[in-house]
Design an enzyme around this catalytic site. Structure first.
Site, PDB file in Angstrom:
ATOM      1  N   ASN A 211     -14.843   5.789   4.402  1.00  0.00           N
ATOM      2  CA  ASN A 211     -15.113   4.861   5.503  1.00  0.00           C
ATOM      3  C   ASN A 211     -14.210   5.060   6.715  1.00  0.00           C
ATOM      4  O   ASN A 211     -14.628   4.815   7.847  1.00  0.00           O
ATOM      5  CB  ASN A 211     -15.046   3.416   5.014  1.00  0.00           C
ATOM      6  CG  ASN A 211     -16.206   3.085   4.104  1.00  0.00           C
ATOM      7  OD1 ASN A 211     -17.305   3.591   4.291  1.00  0.00           O
ATOM      8  ND2 ASN A 211     -15.972   2.255   3.107  1.00  0.00           N
TER       9      ASN A 211
ATOM     10  N   TYR B   3       0.805  -1.219   0.000  1.00  0.00           N
ATOM     11  CA  TYR B   3       0.000   0.000   0.000  1.00  0.00           C
ATOM     12  C   TYR B   3       0.841   1.274   0.000  1.00  0.00           C
ATOM     13  O   TYR B   3       0.303   2.372  -0.122  1.00  0.00           O
ATOM     14  CB  TYR B   3      -0.938   0.013   1.212  1.00  0.00           C
ATOM     15  CG  TYR B   3      -1.897  -1.148   1.221  1.00  0.00           C
ATOM     16  CD1 TYR B   3      -2.891  -1.265   0.255  1.00  0.00           C
ATOM     17  CD2 TYR B   3      -1.804  -2.145   2.184  1.00  0.00           C
ATOM     18  CE1 TYR B   3      -3.765  -2.333   0.254  1.00  0.00           C
ATOM     19  CE2 TYR B   3      -2.681  -3.219   2.195  1.00  0.00           C
ATOM     20  CZ  TYR B   3      -3.656  -3.307   1.228  1.00  0.00           C
ATOM     21  OH  TYR B   3      -4.521  -4.368   1.227  1.00  0.00           O
TER      22      TYR B   3
ATOM     23  N   TYR C  56      -6.080  -0.805   9.520  1.00  0.00           N
ATOM     24  CA  TYR C  56      -6.690  -0.691   8.200  1.00  0.00           C
ATOM     25  C   TYR C  56      -7.674   0.467   8.245  1.00  0.00           C
ATOM     26  O   TYR C  56      -8.239   0.802   9.282  1.00  0.00           O
ATOM     27  CB  TYR C  56      -7.341  -1.983   7.698  1.00  0.00           C
ATOM     28  CG  TYR C  56      -6.306  -2.986   7.233  1.00  0.00           C
ATOM     29  CD1 TYR C  56      -5.644  -2.807   6.028  1.00  0.00           C
ATOM     30  CD2 TYR C  56      -5.962  -4.076   8.021  1.00  0.00           C
ATOM     31  CE1 TYR C  56      -4.673  -3.698   5.604  1.00  0.00           C
ATOM     32  CE2 TYR C  56      -4.995  -4.981   7.611  1.00  0.00           C
ATOM     33  CZ  TYR C  56      -4.352  -4.782   6.402  1.00  0.00           C
ATOM     34  OH  TYR C  56      -3.392  -5.656   5.995  1.00  0.00           O
TER      35      TYR C  56
ATOM     36  N   HIS D   7      -4.660   5.859  -1.367  1.00  0.00           N
ATOM     37  CA  HIS D   7      -5.317   5.736  -0.063  1.00  0.00           C
ATOM     38  C   HIS D   7      -4.352   5.990   1.099  1.00  0.00           C
ATOM     39  O   HIS D   7      -4.793   6.121   2.232  1.00  0.00           O
ATOM     40  CB  HIS D   7      -5.919   4.334   0.056  1.00  0.00           C
ATOM     41  CG  HIS D   7      -7.323   4.305   0.568  1.00  0.00           C
ATOM     42  ND1 HIS D   7      -8.175   5.389   0.570  1.00  0.00           N
ATOM     43  CD2 HIS D   7      -8.052   3.288   1.109  1.00  0.00           C
ATOM     44  CE1 HIS D   7      -9.343   5.040   1.069  1.00  0.00           C
ATOM     45  NE2 HIS D   7      -9.291   3.775   1.420  1.00  0.00           N
TER      46      HIS D   7
ATOM     47  N   ASN E   4     -10.756   1.305   7.398  1.00  0.00           N
ATOM     48  CA  ASN E   4     -12.153   1.327   7.833  1.00  0.00           C
ATOM     49  C   ASN E   4     -12.341   1.217   9.342  1.00  0.00           C
ATOM     50  O   ASN E   4     -13.457   1.364   9.827  1.00  0.00           O
ATOM     51  CB  ASN E   4     -12.941   0.219   7.131  1.00  0.00           C
ATOM     52  CG  ASN E   4     -12.948   0.404   5.631  1.00  0.00           C
ATOM     53  OD1 ASN E   4     -12.540   1.447   5.122  1.00  0.00           O
ATOM     54  ND2 ASN E   4     -13.404  -0.595   4.914  1.00  0.00           N
TER      55      ASN E   4
END
Length: 189
Positions: A112, A14, A64, A19, A66
């Site tokens: 989220n 990532y 993470y 993101h 969310n």
């Protein structure tokens, strides 16, 4: 005292994705103020330092995206930080690449991670720096977890630096001043 939270996902896969912009901005602030983000607690990595006379906690949740609220509420409760002094940095598809938007409060806007933070804080009144990643032409998940093109990366590097300055401005001058200074600025190649 301020809690500065960069949203992102842990893991090498990532790194430098759309993101993970929040992580990137926190890293820039850490480097500028010689803050080591090397402690593990609050379901994340964090470090303590100062911006001027203000103590700041830099936090990168490892939950993470969310579930970011779990990390934020633990750190905020531990340090007894007012919600108005929790600054969250994250990517926003509704803002064009090259722009950022500073806000003192507001809805999750479909993000989220922010939705989870609002739930855990039981409030939407906390400053945030929304960094534009633009609208996807493809699947949203693939887009936000994808990397920037070479041309986009050139713009984003400048926007990341400006986003770090916006966070610092919130700490030093307040949200309104940061909004006046950074909202509406567009960086192009």
């Amino acid at each position: 005292m301020y809690l500065v939270v960069g949203l992102g996902n842990i893991g090498k896969e990532y790194k430098k994705t759309r993101h993970n912009i929040g992580f990137d901005v926190v890293d820039i602030i850490a480097e500028k103020y010689n803050i080591e983000i090397n402690r593990q607690k609050f379901k994340g990595s964090y470090g303590e330092g100062r911006i001027g006379n203000e103590k700041i906690i830099l936090l990168k949740p490892s939950t993470y995206m969310n579930l970011s609220g779990e990390s934020v509420i633990e750190a905020a409760n531990f340090y007894k930080i007012d919600k108005e002094n929790i600054i969250v940095i994250y990517d926003d598809m509704s803002i064009d690449i090259g722009k950022l938007r500073v806000r003192g409060k507001g809805s999750a806007g479909g993000h989220n991670g922010i939705k989870n933070i609002i739930q855990h804080l039981n409030s939407d009144i906390f400053p945030r720096v929304r960094v534009g990643i633009g609208q996807p032409d493809e699947n949203v998940v693939n887009y936000v977890l994808g990397k920037f093109s070479k041309d986009e990366r050139e713009i984003i590097e400048k926007v990341l630096a400006m986003s770090a300055k916006a966070c610092i401005s919130i700490v030093e001058d307040g949200v309104t001043e940061a909004m006046n200074k950074y909202n509406g600025v567009k960086i192009e190649v």
